[in-house]
Write a protein that holds these residues in place. Structure first.
Motif, PDB file in Angstrom:
ATOM      1  N   GLN A   1      10.554 -10.860  -1.688  1.00 32.14           N
ATOM      2  CA  GLN A   1      10.099 -10.147  -0.007  1.00 32.14           C
ATOM      3  C   GLN A   1       8.092 -10.057   0.017  1.00 32.14           C
ATOM      4  O   GLN A   1       7.456 -10.603   0.636  1.00 32.14           O
ATOM      5  CB  GLN A   1      11.042  -9.467   0.668  1.00 32.14           C
TER       6      GLN A   1
ATOM      7  N   THR B   1       6.424 -13.022  -1.746  1.00 22.84           N
ATOM      8  CA  THR B   1       6.315 -13.864  -0.079  1.00 22.84           C
ATOM      9  C   THR B   1       5.545 -13.242   1.145  1.00 22.84           C
ATOM     10  O   THR B   1       4.745 -13.552   1.914  1.00 22.84           O
ATOM     11  CB  THR B   1       7.102 -13.380   0.513  1.00 22.84           C
ATOM     12  N   LEU B   2       4.911 -12.321   1.134  1.00 22.77           N
ATOM     13  CA  LEU B   2       4.390 -11.081   1.932  1.00 22.77           C
ATOM     14  C   LEU B   2       2.692 -11.034   1.053  1.00 22.77           C
ATOM     15  O   LEU B   2       2.101 -11.772   2.494  1.00 22.77           O
ATOM     16  CB  LEU B   2       4.451 -10.264   2.230  1.00 22.77           C
ATOM     17  N   GLU B   3       2.874 -11.522  -0.133  1.00 26.00           N
ATOM     18  CA  GLU B   3       1.602 -11.205  -0.440  1.00 26.00           C
ATOM     19  C   GLU B   3       1.212 -12.152  -0.623  1.00 26.00           C
ATOM     20  O   GLU B   3      -0.240 -13.117  -1.575  1.00 26.00           O
ATOM     21  CB  GLU B   3       1.395 -10.446  -1.001  1.00 26.00           C
TER      22      GLU B   3
ATOM     23  N   LYS C   1       8.594  -1.412   4.604  1.00 21.25           N
ATOM     24  CA  LYS C   1       7.520  -2.109   5.388  1.00 21.25           C
ATOM     25  C   LYS C   1       7.903  -3.186   4.739  1.00 21.25           C
ATOM     26  O   LYS C   1       7.478  -4.394   5.453  1.00 21.25           O
ATOM     27  CB  LYS C   1       6.641  -1.005   5.004  1.00 21.25           C
ATOM     28  N   VAL C   2       8.688  -3.655   3.740  1.00 15.87           N
ATOM     29  CA  VAL C   2       8.962  -4.652   2.966  1.00 15.87           C
ATOM     30  C   VAL C   2      10.184  -5.553   3.593  1.00 15.87           C
ATOM     31  O   VAL C   2      10.779  -6.623   3.909  1.00 15.87           O
ATOM     32  CB  VAL C   2       8.565  -5.111   1.742  1.00 15.87           C
TER      33      VAL C   2
END
Length: 710
Positions: free
Chosen positions: A560, A563-565, A528-529
């Motif tokens: 990453q 960064t996504l959260e 997913k990441v």
């Protein structure tokens, strides 16, 4: 109490009769424990390890294995707090209370209660002074002899070290030094009340460790009768109104020598001449502001002074009530027991102040108390900004308050970057004082706060977060559980099988709790990441741990994911955090005990074949084996786990919040894997790998700090 368990005692002592005193104290609180447990734990609190012998009873004759219990007793002996406790002079009630704390939450088999049991107790009291342990065992009816496996299950043995880790040095010291004296007697019920606030979340314990220091300083003044004696010529030139020296806590306004002189002369924290006690009841209402106008240091001081005032007024015979004001007015609560501390520490008002409605409520309240209390005294703890803009419009409210009270005193709390100029609203109080948060670092009683910067960092954390929740799940479905702060023994004892020299046993203090992922990072979570799956064992399912990832790969995943959260909260655990979480309060080689067990973890079917009949010889899906008592899966086996630290030698002394060497060639790996022999999966075993290394038996899991879980 099951007195027939006494022969199971493992702590050999010349004074076994002392355990009866602790049992009687525990019975006062309705706590019913196996006698041998009370005996062993009590003597560990009373004597140093060097003066005790811990060994199985002689009549076991190597037929009954209680090595796991002996390990727990030795673990308790080695704990720094326990080592400190044995150097104190403890009352029976305090020892009983600490025993109760160590076995909290443990369900022992039902113990018999009967008149015959009481008669047997009287006989046992005589036997303890005249017979040996073996003689008592031999004289017992064989049908009544207790066996240790009934009381020493793995669940029970795992819980005791966890409870030990939840004991806190500052609170234990406070309990021992001041507990019985402050509340007037040493009854175990009151001492258990003191222990009740030790179960508060970590930030509450931090507040209490500071605030409770205000109480013992003034404890003797309440015992004085008649007028107050002022040494050193009194305090000339001090008026009943002013900015610094008029009211409590006047100790804060003087240098260390003056402070010491005043304490030694039993001076009152309350600055006024003490009159003879009156026969009628008097009401003391403490009004504490808490809102967005009272934050950080100011909020800490307000709550601390609330506690100090409460104790001082209680000792003088007042009926003490307390309420909070801000935008919401809380109904006054009676402060009668130390367990009421939590009511003061944790209430929060998340809005801005609304003085007019608060003043109206206070007027209504003091009128309601009028019939029962002819003498009513108000003590306000306010921010420097209280009613700053509209106080002139509220003069009638303040007049009504003054008309309906015997005294109306206020303390205005200012922060570092403001002057000590008195707020304009102070004219409506009969007496007032201005104090600043400077005392948090300057006052002798607060000297345990190392620096202003550390204090401000703590205050900032308090402002930004609520109490940490027990667990949370992030946007990718990764589950995290809260790991408590605590002190534990890191490394392994020299006699642990398959031990390596690099596992030097030493004490580690972790001062902050943290969240740890309950499982190793799975292939699904990695995909997913990172949008790829480097794992060798893909065909076993995406819920297997990701492997063939290096330490550098893990760092890229963390970058990453953060960064996504939109955060920077995720990271690898330190080696100390990893072992503390793995052990979950245990001191054994594995979290389940000292012997390998193929049914408990995925190991032993790669380089070795010790578990070839039970384990598959590859990774398994996470959560396939039982978790430890803190809810963490696969801390032993499945895949090795990267830690943040460089690999290096352990220190030989106690350390706090270690992060490993500043540089090195290899990073730490922990936990063992599906290919490992049992010894490599021990809680203390240390592996290592170069940051770029990848293989099909290495993965990782994440941690983050409280306050960052949302």
């Amino acid at each position: 109490m099951s007195i027939n368990t006494y022969p199971l005692c493992h702590v050999q002592t010349e004074e076994p009769w002392r355990s009866l005193l602790w049992i009687k104290e525990l019975n006062k609180c309705g706590i019913n424990l196996p006698m041998f447990i009370v005996h062993d734990l009590g003597h560990l609190l009373l004597y140093s390890k060097d003066s005790l012998k811990i060994k199985p009873p002689e009549f076991f004759q190597n037929k009954i294995n209680t090595s796991a219990y002996i390990d727990v007793l030795n673990f308790i002996c080695s704990n720094r707090i326990i080592r400190d406790v044995v150097n104190r002079t403890l009352s029976h009630s305090i020892i009983g209370a600490i025993i109760a704390k160590l076995v909290k939450g443990i369900s022992f088999p039902e113990l018999q209660k009967s008149k015959q049991n009481q008669l047997n107790l009287m006989k046992l009291e005589h036997d303890l002074k005249t017979k040996s342990q073996s003689q008592i065992w031999k004289s017992m009816d064989p049908s009544l002899r207790a066996m240790p496996d009934k009381y020493l299950s793995s669940e029970i043995l795992a819980k005791i070290p966890i409870n030990l880790q939840n004991l806190h040095e500052e609170e234990i010291s406070f309990l021992i030094i001041f507990g019985p004296q402050i509340w007037g007697h040493g009854d175990i019920s009151q001492i258990m009340d003191i222990f009740s606030f030790m179960d508060l979340p970590w930030s509450g314990q931090h507040i209490l460790s500071q605030m409770l220091r205000l109480i013992p300083i003034v404890q003797t003044s309440a015992n004085r009768k008649g007028g107050q004696v002022y040494p050193m010529g009194g305090y000339e030139g001090i008026s009943n109104k002013g900015e610094i020296d008029n009211l409590i806590p006047s100790e804060f306004c003087y240098d260390k020598d003056m402070l010491t002189h005043r304490i030694l002369n039993n001076e009152s924290l309350y600055y006024s001449r003490e009159s003879m006690p009156k026969k009628e009841k008097e009401l003391a209402l403490i009004i504490t502001q808490t809102s967005l106008d009272m934050k950080g240091d100011a909020d800490i001081l307000a709550r601390g002074l609330t506690l100090a005032l409460w104790h001082q007024l209680k000792q003088r015979g007042f009926d003490v009530y307390q309420c909070f004001i801000g935008q919401t007015f809380t109904h006054p609560i009676a402060l009668n027991s130390i367990k009421d501390i939590s009511k003061i520490v944790y209430y929060k008002d998340p809005e801005y102040q609304h003085p007019e409605s608060m003043l109206t409520k206070i007027i209504e309240t003091i009128k309601q108390y009028g019939e029962n209390y002819p003498q009513r005294h108000l003590y306000w703890l306010l921010s420097e900004h209280w009613d700053a803009d509209l106080h002139d419009r509220h003069f009638q409210h303040y007049d009504q308050i003054n008309q309906n009270t015997s005294s109306n005193q206020a303390w205005f709390i200012q922060t570092w970057n403001t002057s000590r100029k008195a707020p304009k609203v102070c004219k409506y109080f009969s007496e007032y004082q201005i104090i600043t948060n400077e005392i948090l670092s300057k006052a002798d009683i607060m000297s345990h706060i190392p620096t202003v910067e550390e204090n401000q960092e703590f205050v900032s954390r308090m402002q930004k977060q609520e109490q940490p929740v027990d667990s949370f799940e992030n946007t990718l479905g990764m589950s995290f559980v809260l790991i408590p702060a605590g002190v534990f023994m890191m490394g392994s004892p020299e006699d642990e099988p398959e031990r390596f020299d690099r596992e030097v046993l030493h004490e580690v203090s972790l001062t902050q709790p943290y969240y740890m992922q309950t499982t190793q990072v799975t292939q699904s979570q990695w995909e997913k990441v990172m949008r790829n799956n480097p794992s060798h064992f893909k065909e076993e399912g995406s819920n297997c741990p990701v492997e063939r990832v290096s330490w550098e790969d893990a760092q890229e995943f963390i970058k990453q994911l953060n960064t996504l959260e939109g955060t920077e909260k995720y990271r690898l655990p330190t080696e100390a955090e990893w072992e503390h979480a793995c052990r979950a309060g245990t001191g054994s080689a594995y979290v389940w005990g000292d012997e390998p067990d193929c049914s408990r973890a995925n190991y032993g079917n790669g380089y070795s074949k010790e578990c070839k009949d039970t384990n598959p010889g590859r990774t398994t899906q996470v959560e396939s084996y039982p978790p430890n008592s803190w809810g963490l899966y696969d801390m032993h086996g499945n895949v090795w786990e990267w830690c943040q630290d460089w690999f290096g030698d352990y220190p030989t002394r106690s350390v706090k919040d270690p992060t490993g060497p500043e540089e090195g060639a290899s990073r730490v790996l922990r936990g063992g894997s599906w290919v490992s022999v049992a010894g490599l999966c021990r809680s203390a075993c240390r592996g290592r790998g170069r940051p770029a290394d990848r293989d099909d038996f290495t993965g990782f899991r994440l941690v983050c700090s409280p306050g960052q879980q949302e």
